[in-house]
Design a protein around this motif. Structure first.
Motif, short mmCIF file in Angstrom:
data_model
loop_
_atom_site.label_atom_id
_atom_site.label_comp_id
_atom_site.label_asym_id
_atom_site.label_seq_id
_atom_site.Cartn_x
_atom_site.Cartn_y
_atom_site.Cartn_z
N GLY A 63 0.81 -1.21 0.00
CA GLY A 63 0.00 0.00 0.00
C GLY A 63 0.84 1.26 0.00
O GLY A 63 0.34 2.34 0.27
N ALA A 64 2.12 1.14 -0.33
CA ALA A 64 3.01 2.30 -0.37
C ALA A 64 3.33 2.65 -1.81
O ALA A 64 3.32 1.79 -2.68
CB ALA A 64 4.29 1.99 0.40
N SER A 65 3.62 3.90 -2.05
CA SER A 65 3.96 4.34 -3.40
C SER A 65 5.38 3.93 -3.73
O SER A 65 6.30 4.14 -2.95
CB SER A 65 3.84 5.87 -3.50
OG SER A 65 4.39 6.32 -4.71
N ASP A 108 14.12 8.06 5.74
CA ASP A 108 14.08 7.03 6.77
C ASP A 108 12.66 6.85 7.31
O ASP A 108 12.24 5.74 7.61
CB ASP A 108 15.02 7.38 7.93
CG ASP A 108 16.48 7.24 7.54
OD1 ASP A 108 16.77 6.55 6.54
OD2 ASP A 108 17.33 7.82 8.23
N VAL A 109 11.90 7.94 7.40
CA VAL A 109 10.52 7.87 7.89
C VAL A 109 9.66 7.05 6.93
O VAL A 109 8.87 6.20 7.35
CB VAL A 109 9.93 9.28 8.08
CG1 VAL A 109 8.45 9.22 8.38
CG2 VAL A 109 10.68 10.03 9.17
N GLU A 110 9.85 7.26 5.62
CA GLU A 110 9.08 6.50 4.63
C GLU A 110 9.48 5.02 4.64
O GLU A 110 8.63 4.15 4.48
CB GLU A 110 9.27 7.11 3.24
CG GLU A 110 8.60 8.47 3.12
CD GLU A 110 9.05 9.24 1.90
OE1 GLU A 110 8.20 9.93 1.32
OE2 GLU A 110 10.24 9.15 1.54
N ASP A 144 10.57 3.41 7.27
CA ASP A 144 9.95 2.88 8.48
C ASP A 144 8.47 2.63 8.26
O ASP A 144 7.93 1.62 8.75
CB ASP A 144 10.14 3.85 9.66
CG ASP A 144 11.57 3.86 10.18
OD1 ASP A 144 12.32 2.92 9.86
OD2 ASP A 144 11.92 4.82 10.89
N ALA A 145 7.81 3.50 7.52
CA ALA A 145 6.38 3.32 7.22
C ALA A 145 6.17 2.05 6.40
O ALA A 145 5.20 1.32 6.63
CB ALA A 145 5.83 4.54 6.49
N CYS A 146 7.07 1.76 5.47
CA CYS A 146 6.96 0.53 4.66
C CYS A 146 7.15 -0.70 5.55
O CYS A 146 6.43 -1.69 5.39
CB CYS A 146 7.99 0.53 3.55
SG CYS A 146 7.62 1.67 2.23
N LEU A 147 8.10 -0.64 6.46
CA LEU A 147 8.32 -1.78 7.37
C LEU A 147 7.12 -1.98 8.29
O LEU A 147 6.72 -3.12 8.55
CB LEU A 147 9.60 -1.58 8.17
CG LEU A 147 10.90 -1.59 7.34
CD1 LEU A 147 12.09 -1.24 8.23
CD2 LEU A 147 11.10 -2.92 6.65
#
Length: 92
Positions: free
Chosen positions: A40-42, A50-52, A54-57
């Motif tokens: 569900g990530a672009s 790093d924040v993005e 982390d969001a993927c993980l």
């Protein structure tokens, strides 16, 4: 043997914009990549912060059961590969 996921480690692969994880078939480690879009990530961003990452993980962690089910299905297909890539079509 059945594919198992005893190790909950996962890492973000910057080169492939995917999350890398492994399953085990007996003593053999089976590597997998799951595309960001499947979580569900672009995948449009070439250089994620790093924040993005982390969001993927975190997205992987939330969908872990579905990802493992898709990985088991892909592996059960019989054709062995150096690694398996899971896409949005594989994870529902």
């Amino acid at each position: 043997m059945t594919l198992a996921f005893p190790n909950h480690s996962r890492s973000f692969d910057k080169a492939r914009n995917a999350v890398r994880f492994a399953g085990h078939d007996g003593m053999f480690e089976i590597p997998f990549l799951v595309e960001m879009s499947a979580l569900g990530a672009s995948s449009a961003a070439a250089h994620l912060t790093d924040v993005e990452e982390d969001a993927c993980l975190c997205a992987f962690d939330r969908r872990r059961s579905a990802v493992h089910a898709a990985a088991s299905k892909a592996y059960a297909g019989g054709r062995r590969r150096p690694y398996y890539v899971l896409t949005a079509a594989d994870i529902r």
